[in-house]
Design an enzyme around this catalytic site. Structure first.
Site, PDB file in Angstrom:
ATOM      1  N   LYS A  80       0.842  -1.198   0.000  1.00  6.10           N
ATOM      2  CA  LYS A  80       0.000   0.000   0.000  1.00  6.10           C
ATOM      3  C   LYS A  80       0.879   1.250   0.000  1.00  6.10           C
ATOM      4  O   LYS A  80       2.102   1.162   0.151  1.00  6.10           O
ATOM      5  CB  LYS A  80      -0.925  -0.005   1.218  1.00  6.10           C
ATOM      6  CG  LYS A  80      -0.206   0.014   2.559  1.00  6.10           C
ATOM      7  CD  LYS A  80      -1.183  -0.063   3.714  1.00  6.10           C
ATOM      8  CE  LYS A  80      -0.431  -0.060   5.047  1.00  6.10           C
ATOM      9  NZ  LYS A  80      -1.357  -0.063   6.202  1.00  6.10           N
ATOM     10  N   MET A 125       9.606  24.873   2.278  1.00 11.65           N
ATOM     11  CA  MET A 125       8.960  24.039   1.275  1.00 11.65           C
ATOM     12  C   MET A 125       9.955  23.323   0.372  1.00 11.65           C
ATOM     13  O   MET A 125       9.781  22.148   0.051  1.00 11.65           O
ATOM     14  CB  MET A 125       8.010  24.894   0.420  1.00 11.65           C
ATOM     15  CG  MET A 125       7.202  24.077  -0.579  1.00 11.65           C
ATOM     16  SD  MET A 125       6.087  25.081  -1.571  1.00 11.65           S
ATOM     17  CE  MET A 125       4.910  25.603  -0.335  1.00 11.65           C
ATOM     18  N   ARG A 145     -10.218  -0.002  15.565  1.00  8.56           N
ATOM     19  CA  ARG A 145     -10.128   0.837  14.368  1.00  8.56           C
ATOM     20  C   ARG A 145     -11.064   0.278  13.302  1.00  8.56           C
ATOM     21  O   ARG A 145     -12.063   0.883  12.962  1.00  8.56           O
ATOM     22  CB  ARG A 145      -8.662   0.896  13.906  1.00  8.56           C
ATOM     23  CG  ARG A 145      -8.353   1.923  12.872  1.00  8.56           C
ATOM     24  CD  ARG A 145      -6.868   1.948  12.578  1.00  8.56           C
ATOM     25  NE  ARG A 145      -6.346   0.674  12.078  1.00  8.56           N
ATOM     26  CZ  ARG A 145      -5.097   0.489  11.677  1.00  8.56           C
ATOM     27  NH1 ARG A 145      -4.213   1.487  11.751  1.00  8.56           N
ATOM     28  NH2 ARG A 145      -4.697  -0.679  11.221  1.00  8.56           N
ATOM     29  N   TYR A 202      12.982  30.928   8.127  1.00  7.82           N
ATOM     30  CA  TYR A 202      11.752  31.631   8.490  1.00  7.82           C
ATOM     31  C   TYR A 202      11.641  31.793   9.997  1.00  7.82           C
ATOM     32  O   TYR A 202      11.873  30.859  10.763  1.00  7.82           O
ATOM     33  CB  TYR A 202      10.533  30.859   7.978  1.00  7.82           C
ATOM     34  CG  TYR A 202      10.314  30.995   6.492  1.00  7.82           C
ATOM     35  CD1 TYR A 202       9.988  32.217   5.923  1.00  7.82           C
ATOM     36  CD2 TYR A 202      10.430  29.886   5.657  1.00  7.82           C
ATOM     37  CE1 TYR A 202       9.785  32.345   4.555  1.00  7.82           C
ATOM     38  CE2 TYR A 202      10.229  30.001   4.282  1.00  7.82           C
ATOM     39  CZ  TYR A 202       9.907  31.234   3.736  1.00  7.82           C
ATOM     40  OH  TYR A 202       9.708  31.352   2.385  1.00  7.82           O
TER      41      TYR A 202
END
Length: 373
Positions: free
Chosen positions: A36, A313, A134, A255
């Site tokens: 997956k 980013m 779950r 930042y």
């Protein structure tokens, strides 16, 4: 020369070797593979081709779209879709033949009705909950299913559950789950059973049953945290240094200027960031440094170079003051995953787990696949 700012190397030979090791631990049971999340980030297609060639015949995915990609590479494979049967989706399992993992009586009723309308029983797994809370049937619901008519309308191909904390042998939940699963097996005797994930294969007593379902360890993650990793590394991430600069004491980086230089420092910037799947939480800050908390790092010339400032980013800044000057230069290489920085260590330094690092690997890297041996 490569134009991509970073290269992700994927060792398919190591992937095959890891599956064979887990296959040996699972024997005489079958060993499947969980592919997956795009085979944990390395790519479903090359992973399935490699695992099929190694001998794997059963695969687990999360979604139907992933299952169809598996079937395109290995048409004869048995493919289970883990995340349940969405309302109205039963027909999507018909061609190619896919096996839903049914975790509620509503799902089972819908699948049974579909089978009747389609002309006869079709295989599906039954997921029983043993402590995860779950997905999955409760023990009471499993008993109702066994005593009711629906179970005759489809083929129960597998009874499965999911271990909560198999990576921690001291956690008593595993023993409770194994006992609960044995009780579930007694309700549906004769149905093949599956409980062990990759860490489950290393638990005392190895609750393997008929089918093991390893995932993370196939891709190089450590199924035995706190002990040496028995698996071979599959991924290696290397970035090119795009700029080097000198800064003075007290100058701030990134930042919001959350890291400040304690002394004259040499910095290198690499073109990788959270858009490439590298968590923002790995950034270096004055607060983390004062508390002695490790944050993200790269290896430059074999030297561990910490991240300084925020992970942005597309960019990360490294403190390369202690690295060899011939390595810490424009065009030099910074190893982000590999050598002393394995998946679990990278995850730890980012305040997360290796699974998140692996499955979040971005699509902007140049991907190089080394073939099976």
């Amino acid at each position: 020369m490569p134009v991509a700012p970073a290269t992700l190397t994927i060792d398919l030979g190591a992937l095959a070797a890891n599956w064979r090791l887990l296959h040996e631990r699972a024997a005489p049971a079958e060993c499947a593979a969980v592919v997956k999340a795009d085979a944990y980030g390395i790519g479903i297609e090359p992973a399935v081709r490699t695992l099929w060639a190694a001998g794997c015949r059963t695969f687990f995915v999360a979604h139907v779209s992933e299952a169809k990609r598996v079937k395109a590479e290995a048409p004869a494979a048995t493919v289970y879709v883990l995340n349940g049967l969405l309302p109205g989706s039963a027909a999507s399992y018909l061609a190619p033949e896919l096996h839903p993992v049914l975790g509620s009586l509503d799902e089972i009723a819908e699948w049974a009705a579909f089978c009747v309308a389609a002309g006869g029983p079709r295989p599906a797994a039954i997921h029983v909950d043993t402590g995860m809370n779950r997905l999955g049937l409760s023990a009471k619901e499993l008993g109702e299913l066994a005593a009711g008519p629906l179970i005759r309308d489809f083929e129960p191909a597998l009874l499965m559950s999911h271990l909560v904390a198999a990576e921690d042998p001291a956690d008593p939940i595993s023993a409770k789950q194994i006992a609960a699963f044995e009780a579930a097996r007694s309700i549906l005797p004769g149905v093949p059973a599956s409980l062990a994930n990759c860490s489950g294969l290393f638990l005392p007593g190895r609750p393997v049953h008929d089918l093991a379902r390893p995932g993370y360890a196939l891709y190089g993650g450590n199924p035995t945290p706190g002990r040496p990793n028995p698996m071979r590394p599959v991924v290696r991430l290397e970035a090119r240094i795009v700029q080097v600069r000198e800064i003075g004491p007290g100058e701030r980086v990134g930042y919001n200027g959350r890291w400040s230089a304690p002394s004259p420092r040499r910095l290198a910037t690499i073109s990788v960031g959270y858009a490439d799947g590298y968590p923002r939480s790995a950034g270096g800050t004055d607060e983390a440094a004062a508390a002695g908390i490790d944050r993200g790092a790269a290896l430059v010339g074999g030297t561990l170079c910490p991240f300084v400032g925020a992970v942005s980013m597309d960019l990360i800044v490294l403190d390369v003051t202690e690295a060899p000057a011939k390595a810490a230069r424009r065009g030099g290489t910074a190893v982000l995953i590999g050598d002393a920085l394995d998946l679990d260590e990278v995850g730890r330094r980012a305040g997360t787990i290796g699974y998140e690092i692996l499955t979040g690997l971005g699509r902007r890297y140049e991907r190089r696949y080394s073939p099976m041996a």
